[in-house]
Design a protein around this motif. Structure first.
Motif, short mmCIF file in Angstrom:
data_model
loop_
_atom_site.label_atom_id
_atom_site.label_comp_id
_atom_site.label_asym_id
_atom_site.label_seq_id
_atom_site.Cartn_x
_atom_site.Cartn_y
_atom_site.Cartn_z
N TYR A 18 38.30 77.75 1.97
CA TYR A 18 38.46 77.91 3.42
C TYR A 18 38.17 79.38 3.73
CZ TYR A 18 41.81 79.38 7.14
OH TYR A 18 42.43 79.97 8.20
N TRP A 19 37.13 79.64 4.49
CA TRP A 19 36.77 81.03 4.83
C TRP A 19 36.07 81.00 6.19
CZ3 TRP A 19 39.08 84.95 2.93
CH2 TRP A 19 38.54 86.23 2.95
N ARG A 155 48.13 73.35 2.25
CA ARG A 155 47.74 72.49 1.11
C ARG A 155 48.81 72.44 0.05
NH1 ARG A 155 42.37 75.72 1.13
NH2 ARG A 155 43.59 76.83 -0.43
N HIS A 211 38.46 86.03 7.47
CA HIS A 211 38.10 84.90 8.34
C HIS A 211 37.34 85.40 9.57
CE1 HIS A 211 40.31 82.02 5.99
NE2 HIS A 211 41.42 82.71 6.09
O1 PMV Z 1 45.14 80.90 3.95
P1 PMV Z 1 44.52 82.22 4.11
O2 PMV Z 1 44.32 82.59 5.55
O3 PMV Z 1 45.25 83.28 3.34
O4 PMV Z 1 43.03 82.14 3.50
C1 PMV Z 1 42.78 81.75 2.18
C2 PMV Z 1 41.42 82.13 1.77
C3 PMV Z 1 41.05 81.85 0.32
O5 PMV Z 1 42.17 81.97 -0.52
C4 PMV Z 1 40.01 82.88 -0.12
C5 PMV Z 1 40.41 80.47 0.17
C6 PMV Z 1 41.33 79.28 0.21
O6 PMV Z 1 40.87 78.23 0.68
O7 PMV Z 1 42.48 79.37 -0.26
#
Ligand code: PMV
Length: 338
Positions: A18-19, A155, A211
């Motif tokens: 997720y990016w 998740r 992001h």
């Molecule tokens: O959940 P966040 O906003 O910290 O973003 C996670 C981003 C990554 O760890 C690089 C990818 C992911 O899907 O966990």
């Protein structure tokens, strides 16, 4: 429920990343992750009732010490969702949190801590409202609020494999919460994740910055299309036990994430010389031994080495004999999917 209770919630490692997000923590593309078992947050909640102080009075300890930075972050989050939790106004809450893994170890502590927090507030709400949800509805709700606190945390609510984000491949998938993907081939059961600590002085790009950099990234649209395609392919691979496709996608995802950071304005190079050495060694080992190892990487220099449990002994000998030489102070952590 007693006035004191404890939640344990794990971290997760993304296979499809997720990016890039749209408003209100809505992902630009679906993501898929393994939920870890040894890397988790333990959060203790102590609840009292008050007439006037409410959530602003929350006290917070991290690893046994008051932590003002985290306290403010939690209060901000709780205030942002307070319209959904009427009891916040007359709650006197003390939270104390600790992680089973060291800081800056390449393990997403926001995923484990924010999912623990979301599970905790949903549990308190059940207590005050008297409405007991089914396990599935409870998880869905906790995942929804975890997402608002930290995207990938949504998740962590589910064991094994989680999918977050709408994909035509899964009818009940959603951009607002994650779901469990239960149909995994036995080869992926308890898949191992050895976290090779290339550097504990992580110069990680904050996810918030990362992001938002995607908004002006020239490759953004192509990337989102690729991630949608990878999601469908990896879910089929997980279901059918196709390690070859799994490896191909997981490594492409890791390197694409870093390519996106390198091609953003400003640009970030987070991989370090030893990250590259390890990538090369992993690919070389796989080719020479036919042992199905692969790597994934988050927004930092550390390498997650993924392998099935039936080759764990051989791989862990190789880590102890050779790979640890490329880790800071020889450090690595052995974890596996829940
Ligand atoms: O959940 P966040 O906003 O910290 O973003 C996670 C981003 C990554 O760890 C690089 C990818 C992911 O899907 O966990």
């Amino acid at each position: 429920m007693k006035n004191n209770f404890q939640i344990q919630s794990p971290s997760n490692i993304a296979l499809v990343k997720y990016w890039g997000k749209r408003s209100e923590q809505i992902p630009q593309n679906p993501s898929v992750s393994f939920t870890l078992s040894k890397s988790f947050t333990t959060m203790d909640f102590e609840i009292g009732q008050t007439n006037h102080l409410g959530i602003k009075n929350l006290t917070f300890e991290f690893e046994g010490k008051a932590n003002e930075k985290f306290r403010i972050k939690i209060i901000d989050f709780l205030q942002s969702v307070s319209q959904d939790f009427s009891f916040f106004g007359h709650l006197n809450l003390h939270i104390s949190s600790k992680n089973s893994f060291p800081h800056s170890a390449g393990i997403a502590s926001s995923a484990s801590s924010m999912s623990a927090l979301a599970l905790g507030i949903c549990q308190i709400e059940e207590y005050f409202s008297g409405n007991k949800l089914s396990e599935t509805d409870f998880q869905k709700k906790a995942s929804f609020y975890a997402r608002l606190a930290s995207g990938s945390a949504c998740r962590s609510v589910f064991p094994k494999v989680s999918v977050w984000g709408k994909t035509p491949f899964l009818a009940d998938s959603s951009d607002e919460y994650a779901i469990a993907f239960p149909e995994i081939d036995p080869i992926f059961e308890q898949f191992h994740d050895a976290i090779l600590l290339v550097s504990k002085q992580e110069k990680a790009v904050s996810s918030r910055a990362g992001h938002s950099l995607m908004n002006n990234n020239p490759f953004a649209e192509v990337r989102y299309a690729q991630a949608k395609n990878h999601t469908e392919k990896i879910l089929i691979a997980l279901k059918t036990g196709n390690l070859e496709t799994f490896i191909e996608i997981v490594e492409q995802e890791a390197l694409t994430l870093h390519a996106l950071m390198m091609s953003s304005k400003p640009s970030f190079v987070l991989l370090q010389p030893n990250s590259l050495v390890l990538i090369e060694k992993i690919r070389d080992f796989r080719e020479k031994t036919a042992i199905p190892v692969c790597f994934t990487i988050d927004a930092g220099p550390n390498i997650h080495l993924l392998y099935p449990k039936n080759v764990a002994e051989k791989v862990e000998i190789w880590i102890a004999e050779e790979l640890h030489l490329f880790c800071e102070n020889g450090q690595y952590l052995l974890d596996k999917m829940q």
